[in-house]
Design an enzyme around this catalytic site. Sequence first.
Site, PDB file in Angstrom:
ATOM      1  N   GLY A  27       0.698  -1.234  -0.039  1.00  0.00           N
ATOM      2  CA  GLY A  27      -0.063  -0.092  -0.042  1.00  0.00           C
ATOM      3  C   GLY A  27       0.670   1.177  -0.181  1.00  0.00           C
ATOM      4  N   CYS A  28       2.024   1.025  -0.075  1.00  0.00           N
ATOM      5  CA  CYS A  28       2.888   2.239  -0.085  1.00  0.00           C
ATOM      6  C   CYS A  28       3.413   2.584  -1.526  1.00  0.00           C
ATOM      7  CB  CYS A  28       4.125   2.119   0.672  1.00  0.00           C
ATOM      8  SG  CYS A  28       3.919   2.528   2.407  1.00  0.00           S
ATOM      9  N   GLN A  29       3.609   3.767  -2.039  1.00  0.00           N
ATOM     10  CA  GLN A  29       3.861   4.144  -3.287  1.00  0.00           C
ATOM     11  C   GLN A  29       5.583   3.874  -3.405  1.00  0.00           C
ATOM     12  OE1 GLN A  29       2.998   8.059  -4.366  1.00  0.00           O
ATOM     13  NE2 GLN A  29       2.519   7.523  -6.384  1.00  0.00           N
TER      14      GLN A  29
END
Length: 132
Positions: A51-53
């Site tokens: 869920g982290c860019q």
Amino acid sequence: MPTLEEAQKEIIAEFSEAADWEERYQMLIEIGDELPVLPPELKTEDRLVPGCQSRVWVVPEEKEGKLFIQADSDSAITKGMIALLLRVFSGRTREEIKLASLEFLKEIGLDKHLSMSRRNGLYSMVNKIRSF
């Protein structure tokens, strides 16, 4: 080691000294620069925060009932965000981590001044830490 609440108050006090958000972003980068570099062999897919860019690796180790966490990121601001979380969460019991308030994030304004993708990444890091 300060208590969880004391660690959060220290962060709030540090960020309250910044004149504006440009200065706060610079503080985040500097805080991230202080984080030790994670050895390449610990940067594995299973340690990545979903869920982290940016790429963020979180490595927990339990000692005497407390969770000690190492982390790293390939983004300067994200590295600063995970460094803040480690100041609050690392060295705590699982119960303390689970029950910890995250009001300090609102107090310093991170929840308002981060882009939506960075904010989602921040809470993904929190969820990853709490999942341990």
